[in-house]
Design a protein around this motif. Structure first.
Motif, mmCIF file in Angstrom:
data_model
loop_
_atom_site.group_PDB
_atom_site.id
_atom_site.type_symbol
_atom_site.label_atom_id
_atom_site.label_comp_id
_atom_site.label_asym_id
_atom_site.label_seq_id
_atom_site.Cartn_x
_atom_site.Cartn_y
_atom_site.Cartn_z
ATOM 1 N N VAL A 146 13.405 2.541 6.755
ATOM 2 C CA VAL A 146 12.962 1.255 6.064
ATOM 3 C C VAL A 146 13.951 0.226 6.560
ATOM 4 O O VAL A 146 15.187 0.669 6.554
ATOM 5 C CB VAL A 146 12.493 1.512 4.749
ATOM 6 N N ALA A 147 13.751 -1.063 6.911
ATOM 7 C CA ALA A 147 14.316 -2.073 7.105
ATOM 8 C C ALA A 147 13.855 -3.060 6.025
ATOM 9 O O ALA A 147 12.699 -3.258 5.702
ATOM 10 C CB ALA A 147 14.317 -2.598 8.231
ATOM 11 N N LEU A 148 15.093 -3.918 5.734
ATOM 12 C CA LEU A 148 14.660 -4.748 4.621
ATOM 13 C C LEU A 148 15.030 -6.168 5.172
ATOM 14 O O LEU A 148 16.000 -6.558 6.096
ATOM 15 C CB LEU A 148 15.661 -4.458 3.591
ATOM 16 N N SER A 149 14.081 -7.197 4.509
ATOM 17 C CA SER A 149 14.557 -8.542 4.668
ATOM 18 C C SER A 149 14.571 -9.200 3.130
ATOM 19 O O SER A 149 14.069 -8.524 2.167
ATOM 20 C CB SER A 149 13.399 -9.347 5.718
ATOM 21 N N LYS A 207 0.818 4.896 7.158
ATOM 22 C CA LYS A 207 0.327 3.528 7.503
ATOM 23 C C LYS A 207 1.040 2.336 6.912
ATOM 24 O O LYS A 207 1.047 1.229 7.319
ATOM 25 C CB LYS A 207 -1.261 3.346 7.226
ATOM 26 N N LEU A 208 1.818 2.705 5.812
ATOM 27 C CA LEU A 208 2.681 1.743 5.301
ATOM 28 C C LEU A 208 3.989 1.357 6.209
ATOM 29 O O LEU A 208 4.773 2.387 6.528
ATOM 30 C CB LEU A 208 3.050 2.236 3.902
ATOM 31 N N MET A 209 3.971 0.283 6.831
ATOM 32 C CA MET A 209 5.057 0.033 7.704
ATOM 33 C C MET A 209 6.331 0.095 6.930
ATOM 34 O O MET A 209 6.765 -0.628 5.719
ATOM 35 C CB MET A 209 4.798 -1.421 8.477
ATOM 36 N N PRO A 210 7.419 0.357 7.806
ATOM 37 C CA PRO A 210 8.836 0.702 7.195
ATOM 38 C C PRO A 210 9.538 -0.683 7.132
ATOM 39 O O PRO A 210 10.875 -0.628 7.692
ATOM 40 C CB PRO A 210 9.432 1.717 8.249
ATOM 41 N N TYR A 211 8.882 -1.865 6.781
ATOM 42 C CA TYR A 211 9.747 -3.016 6.521
ATOM 43 C C TYR A 211 9.117 -3.813 5.231
ATOM 44 O O TYR A 211 8.008 -3.634 5.036
ATOM 45 C CB TYR A 211 9.356 -3.819 7.779
ATOM 46 N N LEU A 212 10.386 -4.043 4.692
ATOM 47 C CA LEU A 212 9.946 -4.768 3.118
ATOM 48 C C LEU A 212 10.657 -5.998 2.983
ATOM 49 O O LEU A 212 12.145 -5.901 3.101
ATOM 50 C CB LEU A 212 10.383 -3.409 2.208
ATOM 51 N N HIS A 213 10.037 -6.681 2.366
ATOM 52 C CA HIS A 213 10.764 -8.225 2.318
ATOM 53 C C HIS A 213 10.846 -8.064 0.660
ATOM 54 O O HIS A 213 10.019 -8.078 0.000
ATOM 55 C CB HIS A 213 9.687 -9.182 2.531
#
Ligand code: SAM
Ligand code: SF4
Length: 444
Positions: A292-295, A249-255
């Protein structure tokens, strides 16, 4: 966080009979919930106050019809006295830690002439005095779990305006999350100025960190997505990285803001990590969760930033590859150490660097969006699109996805095929409704 705080202010005011309105001219009270992070944000407050003044005068001329004007948030915290002096038509000025006292302030402002000023950091914790309500503006909810900051980056006002770092207990967070889900939330974004510094009293009585909290919240039935923002690279620990691998449930997008790609500038910013540390953290996250993608956030033109330092930032961006980013010109904030530093970078140089950086970041963002063309992605629909017949939602990577479909799908997670990539959004078509919505369609 201001969006979350504004919703909580509405919760506090509801028992007094106040309900939100979109038109300030009809409002009995207007609250400007402000941001002090950069000068531009703070300047807006005074122009908004100027616009509100005639509205208040019109109401006053009508006789017994009073409009209260309040300034809340971090500009209020930092410039309380100055606001009262520059804008005498303001009735209440209060910081981010005292809005639970709004009923008392409203009573005082209604009785007295002159502004009520409350910019303390009170001993009582605000969260213990807020009502147990769940005001939702759609299926995606914000939930503050941590506030303030003890890191003292040299450019940043947060430790002065939001105060010392404070983490809420896991039980209170979980109870609020359950209320949101019961009210229809499908996604919760955990908020904090430095959210992954969260450390709290866990349900089992032991000390928990963010990874453990996320694992616990993921057990809430009906909650489908969890996000968190904003993180400091130094506070990404092994448990949090493990949660990215283990919790679906933890979305693969991290700021994950880095601010600069130069070790010299990172040290001057007091970021307490090196470029190599940041890259190692990214590698570990990608190893745990390959998609995972990063911003990130970047500041250009920090005092003393040379061409070589800026080139190092561009190099880091090229090597890491970001799916999105916010980038800013350094803004000297009164009271912060960086505001007193020499070697100021001239504005035209800042402008040029910002443009160069943004070109590179935009190209990376566009490439990331293009990589999704033809794929089928789960989209959580949040509301109507701009054109009639359209609805809009978010992919796991926070991309806006526009689809022509019935608004009955709002609140559902639906598999959509991405057919076209626009400038700011992806365009898709419904591939299959998920179990939840299929059931609803059958029942309908
Ligand atoms: N806690 C996060 C972190 O450690 O990176 C940052 C939160 S800060 C509220 C949001 C962003 O505003 C920062 O990441 C930074 O890029 C930007 N920012 C903060 N102070 C700034 C300043 N004085 N000038 C320009 N940008 C600033
Ligand atoms: Fe500001 Fe973030 Fe640094 Fe804290 S960690 S001082 S919020 S930039």
């Amino acid at each position: 966080m201001n969006v979350y705080d504004s919703a909580r202010m509405a919760d506090v005011l509801r028992p007094l009979g106040y309900v939100p309105t979109d038109s300030p001219q009809d409002a009995d009270m207007v609250i400007l919930n402000t941001c002090h992070i950069r000068e531009k944000a703070a300047e807006k407050v005074y122009s908004e106050l100027g616009r509100l003044r005639p509205l208040k005068q019109v109401r006053q001329r009508r006789g017994n019809d009073r409009m209260l004007i309040a300034v809340a948030g971090c500009v209020a915290q930092a410039e309380g006295e100055e606001i009262v002096a520059r804008a005498p038509h303001v009735d209440m000025v209060f910081g981010p830690q005292t809005y639970h006292r709004l009923p008392e302030m409203v009573a005082r402002a209604t009785r007295a002439s002159g502004a009520v000023l409350d910019v303390e950091f009170p001993l009582e914790a605000k969260f213990d005095h807020l009502p147990d309500t769940a005001t939702l503006r759609g299926p995606s909810a914000f939930l503050s779990i941590q506030e303030g900051c003890d890191r003292f980056c040299t450019f940043c006002v947060v430790p002065y305006t939001r105060g010392a770092e404070y983490s809420r207990d896991a039980a209170a967070i979980a109870a609020e999350a359950r209320r949101f889900v019961a009210a229809g939330a499908r996604e919760i974004t955990l908020l904090g100025q430095n959210v992954n510094a969260w450390h709290g009293h866990g349900i089992d009585g032991s000390d928990w960190r963010l990874g453990r909290l996320i694992g616990y919240l993921a057990e809430i039935e009906g909650l489908r997505r969890i996000r968190y923002t904003t993180s400091h690279p130094r506070d990404v620990d092994a448990d949090l990285i493990a949660a990215h691998g283990a919790v679906d449930k933890l979305m693969p997008y991290l700021h994950l803001p880095v601010q600069s790609g130069s070790d010299r500038i990172l040290a001057a910013m007091n970021r307490q990590h090196s470029v190599a540390d940041y890259r190692r953290t990214v590698d570990r996250l990608r190893a745990a969760r390959p998609d995972v993608a990063l911003s990130s956030d970047f500041i250009v033109g920090f005092p003393g930033e040379t061409d070589a330092d800026f080139a190092a930032t561009l190099r880091l961006v090229s090597e890491v590859g970001f799916a999105g980013a916010y980038s800013f010109k350094f803004s000297a904030r009164p009271g912060t150490p960086a505001a007193l530093m020499d070697d100021i970078v001239p504005d035209p140089v800042k402008d040029e660097r910002l443009q160069t950086l943004q070109q590179l970041l935009s190209a990376q963002e566009a490439a990331f969006h293009r990589s999704k063309e033809g794929q089928t992605l789960p989209v959580l629909f949040e509301g109507p699109g701009r054109k009639p017949g359209q609805i809009v939602g978010r992919s796991p990577w926070m991309q806006a996805v526009v689809v022509s479909a019935s608004d009955r799908l709002v609140g559902d997670i639906v598999e959509c095929r991405i057919v076209r990539i626009g400038t700011h959004s992806l365009h898709g078509e419904v591939a299959a409704a998920d179990h939840e919505s299929s059931l609803r369609e059958v029942c309908a």
